[in-house]
Design a protein around this motif. Structure first.
Motif, mmCIF file in Angstrom:
data_model
loop_
_atom_site.group_PDB
_atom_site.id
_atom_site.type_symbol
_atom_site.label_atom_id
_atom_site.label_comp_id
_atom_site.label_asym_id
_atom_site.label_seq_id
_atom_site.Cartn_x
_atom_site.Cartn_y
_atom_site.Cartn_z
ATOM 1 N N ALA A 170 0.855 -1.179 0.000
ATOM 2 C CA ALA A 170 0.000 0.000 0.000
ATOM 3 C C ALA A 170 0.897 1.236 0.000
ATOM 4 O O ALA A 170 2.085 1.150 0.323
ATOM 5 C CB ALA A 170 -0.901 0.002 1.236
ATOM 6 N N PRO A 171 0.366 2.402 -0.382
ATOM 7 C CA PRO A 171 1.148 3.630 -0.238
ATOM 8 C C PRO A 171 1.731 3.733 1.168
ATOM 9 O O PRO A 171 1.095 3.321 2.146
ATOM 10 C CB PRO A 171 0.118 4.731 -0.521
ATOM 11 C CG PRO A 171 -0.834 4.089 -1.483
ATOM 12 C CD PRO A 171 -0.954 2.660 -1.005
ATOM 13 N N PRO A 201 -2.447 3.818 -5.539
ATOM 14 C CA PRO A 201 -1.166 3.122 -5.321
ATOM 15 C C PRO A 201 -0.128 3.340 -6.414
ATOM 16 O O PRO A 201 1.070 3.193 -6.154
ATOM 17 C CB PRO A 201 -1.590 1.645 -5.254
ATOM 18 C CG PRO A 201 -2.994 1.684 -4.764
ATOM 19 C CD PRO A 201 -3.600 2.909 -5.393
ATOM 20 N N GLN A 202 -0.557 3.707 -7.633
ATOM 21 C CA GLN A 202 0.389 3.918 -8.728
ATOM 22 C C GLN A 202 0.501 5.388 -9.116
ATOM 23 O O GLN A 202 0.982 5.715 -10.200
ATOM 24 C CB GLN A 202 -0.037 3.081 -9.935
ATOM 25 C CG GLN A 202 0.088 1.580 -9.717
ATOM 26 C CD GLN A 202 1.505 1.143 -9.376
ATOM 27 O OE1 GLN A 202 2.477 1.672 -9.937
ATOM 28 N NE2 GLN A 202 1.642 0.195 -8.465
ATOM 29 N N SER A 261 3.778 6.580 -3.163
ATOM 30 C CA SER A 261 2.959 5.512 -3.735
ATOM 31 C C SER A 261 3.884 4.346 -4.071
ATOM 32 O O SER A 261 5.118 4.468 -4.040
ATOM 33 C CB SER A 261 2.259 6.003 -5.000
ATOM 34 O OG SER A 261 3.184 6.080 -6.076
ATOM 35 N N LEU A 262 3.285 3.226 -4.442
ATOM 36 C CA LEU A 262 4.088 2.064 -4.810
ATOM 37 C C LEU A 262 4.908 2.317 -6.066
ATOM 38 O O LEU A 262 5.934 1.657 -6.293
ATOM 39 C CB LEU A 262 3.180 0.852 -5.002
ATOM 40 C CG LEU A 262 2.421 0.388 -3.752
ATOM 41 C CD1 LEU A 262 1.495 -0.780 -4.091
ATOM 42 C CD2 LEU A 262 3.385 -0.011 -2.639
#
Length: 302
Positions: A115-116, A143-144, A218-219
């Motif tokens: 997760a972030p 997340p992206q 974020s990821l």
């Protein structure tokens, strides 16, 4: 999706002279990390991941982790000297004893972060408002997303009377990070504050915004951290002290046009565990916050 707190706790503590990550400072032997973890939980974070060294695992569990894990979703991973290196790279780095730095530590935890996430040091006090700010930001972040964030502090609020400190001096434009210049030796001198940078003494006002390694990603940031780490390995594996530093990698995200970093601010007065004499200062500050009702005397259920 609740965000994750990623704690960088694998440092050697060379200036402190011991394992400062798990030194007792609370009224009931809590560590400074207990309070950061508690603040994160109270601010909407759903999980904590600690990055530690294998040689401190037993003490880490006994002094911190086991009690946290009874009250919060908690995990730990190891940052080893041979992590993320192939056989040829290990051969080039055979003489290296110093850890590879904070970017390396973040990448060691990648598989445990879904997760972030926010990143913190294990030996700095950040204040609950900062966790609330980033918890709210990350909780709404895709997340992206390429839109990351950080909390900056006033340099004068983060100085130590015990010795020099390392801080990333930030340039901010329109509420977003423009650049970070890592200053590894900032100290009081001659009635003012100076940074020893590239062999020169540079006077500072104390009003500069600085990074305390409190970032929110974020990821998608992992892509850029891998690129930074790969470039670092090409040039620095045979360097005994050069480190892959998170503020530098974060600044590169901006400079390379790979994302933005929203710049939140905090007026919190810093304290932390950099030098041996800092322990008594931290104990006194925590005791005051308990007396004032900011923290309960007992953070966790047994």
């Amino acid at each position: 999706m609740k965000p994750t707190l990623l704690v960088l706790a694998a440092g050697m503590g060379s200036r402190y002279g011991g394992v400062k990550q798990i030194d007792a400072v609370g009224l009931h032997n809590e560590c400074l990390l207990d309070y950061a973890t508690y603040d994160a939980r109270e601010s909407g974070f759903g999980k904590v991941v600690y990055v530690i060294r294998k040689d401190i695992e037993k003490d880490f569990r006994e002094r911190l982790f086991d009690r946290v894990a009874r009250n919060f979703d908690a995990e730990y991973v190891f940052q080893n000297q041979d992590s993320l290196l192939d056989a040829q790279e290990l051969s080039r780095a055979a003489a290296r004893t110093k850890p590879w730095g904070t970017v390396h530590a973040v990448l060691c935890a990648e598989k445990s972060v879904s997760a972030p996430f926010a990143v913190i040091n294990s030996d700095d006090y950040y204040g609950r408002d900062a966790f609330r700010t980033l918890g709210g930001y990350l909780g709404a972040l895709d997340p992206q997303s390429p839109e990351h964030a950080m909390v900056g502090y006033v340099l004068g609020n983060t100085m130590s009377r015990s010795g020099s400190v390392s801080r990333g001096v930030c340039t901010v434009k329109n509420g977003f990070l423009d650049s970070i210049v890592e200053n590894t030796k900032i100290s009081y001198k001659g009635g003012g504050i100076v940074s020893e940078l590239d062999g020169k003494e540079i006077p500072l006002t104390g009003k500069e915004w600085v990074s305390m390694n409190l970032f929110a990603f974020s990821l998608k940031a992992f892509e850029e951290f891998h690129r930074y780490w790969d470039d670092f390995k090409k040039t620095s594996l045979d360097q005994p002290k050069t480190e892959a530093l998170l503020p530098v990698a974060a600044s590169d995200i901006v400079h390379n046009g790979k994302g933005s970093i929203k710049f939140f601010t905090s007026s919190e007065q810093w304290f932390g565990m950099t030098y041996p004499q800092d322990r008594e200062i931290v104990k006194a500050e925590i005791a005051k916050k308990i007396k004032d009702g900011y923290y309960p005397e007992h953070l966790w259920e047994k």
